[in-house]
Write an enzyme that holds these catalytic residues in place. Structure first.
Site, mmCIF file in Angstrom:
data_model
loop_
_atom_site.group_PDB
_atom_site.id
_atom_site.type_symbol
_atom_site.label_atom_id
_atom_site.label_comp_id
_atom_site.label_asym_id
_atom_site.label_seq_id
_atom_site.Cartn_x
_atom_site.Cartn_y
_atom_site.Cartn_z
ATOM 1 C CD GLU A 86 -2.705 5.490 6.873
ATOM 2 O OE1 GLU A 86 -2.722 5.503 5.631
ATOM 3 O OE2 GLU A 86 -1.778 4.957 7.532
ATOM 4 C CB SER A 94 5.799 -1.850 11.900
ATOM 5 O OG SER A 94 5.380 -0.522 12.215
ATOM 6 C CG ASN A 149 -1.731 1.216 1.394
ATOM 7 O OD1 ASN A 149 -1.811 2.043 0.487
ATOM 8 N ND2 ASN A 149 -2.352 1.371 2.553
ATOM 9 C CD1 TRP A 150 3.271 1.067 -3.051
ATOM 10 C CD2 TRP A 150 3.162 2.321 -4.908
ATOM 11 N NE1 TRP A 150 3.859 0.350 -4.064
ATOM 12 C CE2 TRP A 150 3.809 1.093 -5.222
ATOM 13 C CE3 TRP A 150 2.998 3.253 -5.932
ATOM 14 C CZ2 TRP A 150 4.268 0.788 -6.500
ATOM 15 C CZ3 TRP A 150 3.452 2.955 -7.205
ATOM 16 C CH2 TRP A 150 4.086 1.746 -7.478
ATOM 17 C CE LYS A 151 -0.041 3.239 4.784
ATOM 18 N NZ LYS A 151 0.121 3.325 6.238
ATOM 19 N N GLY A 186 3.030 2.294 10.797
ATOM 20 C CA GLY A 186 4.006 3.373 10.678
ATOM 21 C C GLY A 186 4.761 3.666 11.962
ATOM 22 N N GLY A 216 3.074 -1.070 4.258
ATOM 23 C CA GLY A 216 3.078 0.348 3.918
ATOM 24 C C GLY A 216 4.466 0.812 3.532
ATOM 25 N N GLY A 217 5.143 1.476 4.469
ATOM 26 C CA GLY A 217 6.447 2.088 4.204
ATOM 27 C C GLY A 217 7.441 1.208 3.446
ATOM 28 C CD GLU A 247 -3.106 -2.288 7.434
ATOM 29 O OE1 GLU A 247 -2.041 -2.585 6.884
ATOM 30 O OE2 GLU A 247 -3.659 -1.196 7.290
ATOM 31 C CG HIS A 306 -5.617 1.955 5.419
ATOM 32 N ND1 HIS A 306 -5.134 2.901 6.304
ATOM 33 C CD2 HIS A 306 -4.622 1.063 5.247
ATOM 34 C CE1 HIS A 306 -3.891 2.587 6.635
ATOM 35 N NE2 HIS A 306 -3.558 1.474 6.011
HETATM 36 P P1 13P Z 1 3.422 0.421 7.624
HETATM 37 O O1 13P Z 1 3.894 -0.875 6.983
HETATM 38 O O2 13P Z 1 4.129 1.628 7.091
HETATM 39 O O3 13P Z 1 3.375 0.310 9.099
HETATM 40 O O4 13P Z 1 1.877 0.614 7.128
HETATM 41 C C1 13P Z 1 0.989 -0.417 7.251
HETATM 42 C C2 13P Z 1 -0.239 -0.066 6.506
HETATM 43 O O5 13P Z 1 -0.987 0.814 6.892
HETATM 44 C C3 13P Z 1 -0.517 -0.788 5.254
HETATM 45 O O6 13P Z 1 -1.801 -0.529 4.797
#
Ligand code: 13P
Length: 265
Positions: free
Chosen positions: A109, A223, A15-17, A183, A244-245, A177, A107
């Site tokens: 967010e 993470s 997930n590149w956000k 993050g 994510g990251g 999640e 998600h």
């Molecule tokens: P991180 O891997 O950056 O913690 O993010 C997880 C995430 O929200 C994937 O959708």
């Protein structure tokens, strides 16, 4: 318990956000595909998918199709509406036209920033299914929820309410999640992820069927890195990761997808 792990192909999803414009997306997808090709990655045994911003999807589709890469891709969100006066929305049919296999819904967010309720998330998942797209339904508790209700109560309730909006059949993926792990660099332990994944699978068995529960992939997100993925994947109810990251670094994301080849992690 409905666990039959062998029926489910692991899914590693990136997930590149809100990162990477369409030119950066082309470079990242190319690098990822080549890294996996060099490592002779078997996409049939571990599926790899990327989730770029909407504006990148056409470029990613064109690249993957022209180069015949085995990567799959999807969107980070989808409208609950099929069409009409909904300014700024993107429909599931539009995503299906772009060959999106998946759409992430709910998600944390989006739940936080856009006040998306479980009912909205459920309607978004239903819209995806109507267009032949597999929704990746995200659930997860905050640190406060964890303290007040324990690990699985909130994610299980979220999943129940989302499933209530869906037809009884149609492929879904569930992503657990924990909000406190996203993050933060502080991933859940493999045992914590397993405990909640098992409760989520049990919920699918109750609401849908044992068959559906055994076939549904449940991902862990929060993470995830190449150094901790193998531990999660050893758990019987964890069928992949939503990253994510670490998905923005082609070498690191490829290493996560190659978890079967890690030694000693
Ligand atoms: P991180 O891997 O950056 O913690 O993010 C997880 C995430 O929200 C994937 O959708």
């Amino acid at each position: 318990m409905v666990t039959e792990t062998s029926r489910r192909t692991p899914l590693i999803a990136g997930n590149w956000k809100l990162q990477q414009d369409h030119l950066q997306a082309i470079a990242l997808v190319q690098k990822l595909a080549w890294t996996l090709q060099d490592a002779k990655h078997d996409h049939a045994s571990v599926e790899v998918a990327v989730f770029p911003p909407f504006t990148d999807l056409r470029s990613v589709q064109t690249l993957i199709s022209a180069e015949k890469f085995d990567l799959r891709f999807g969107a980070q969100d989808v409208s609950e509406h099929d069409s009409g006066a909904h300014t700024g929305e993107v429909s599931a049919a539009m995503l299906a036209k772009l060959d999106c296999a998946y759409a992430i819904v709910g998600h944390s967010e989006r739940r936080q920033d856009h006040h998306e309720s479980d009912a909205i998330v459920g309607r978004k998942a239903a819209a995806a299914l109507r267009a032949g797209i597999t929704p990746i339904i995200c659930v997860g508790e905050t640190a406060e929820d964890l303290e007040q209700h324990g690990a699985s109560a909130v994610p299980v309730q979220q999943l129940r309410e989302v499933l209530a909006e869906l037809p009884a059949t149609g492929e879904i993926v569930v992503a657990y999640e924990p909000v406190w792990a996203i993050g933060s660099g502080q991933a859940a332990t493999a045992e914590q992820a397993q405990q909640v994944a098992q409760a989520l699978r049990q919920t699918i068995a109750e609401v849908r069927s044992d068959e559906a529960a055994a076939a549904t992939r449940i991902l862990y997100g929060g993470s995830v890195k190449s150094g901790n993925i193998a531990g999660f994947m050893r758990e019987p109810d964890v069928d992949g990761a939503l990253v994510g990251g670490a998905s923005l670094d082609a070498a690191e994301f490829a290493a996560i997808a190659r978890f079967k080849h890690h030694v000693g992690t």
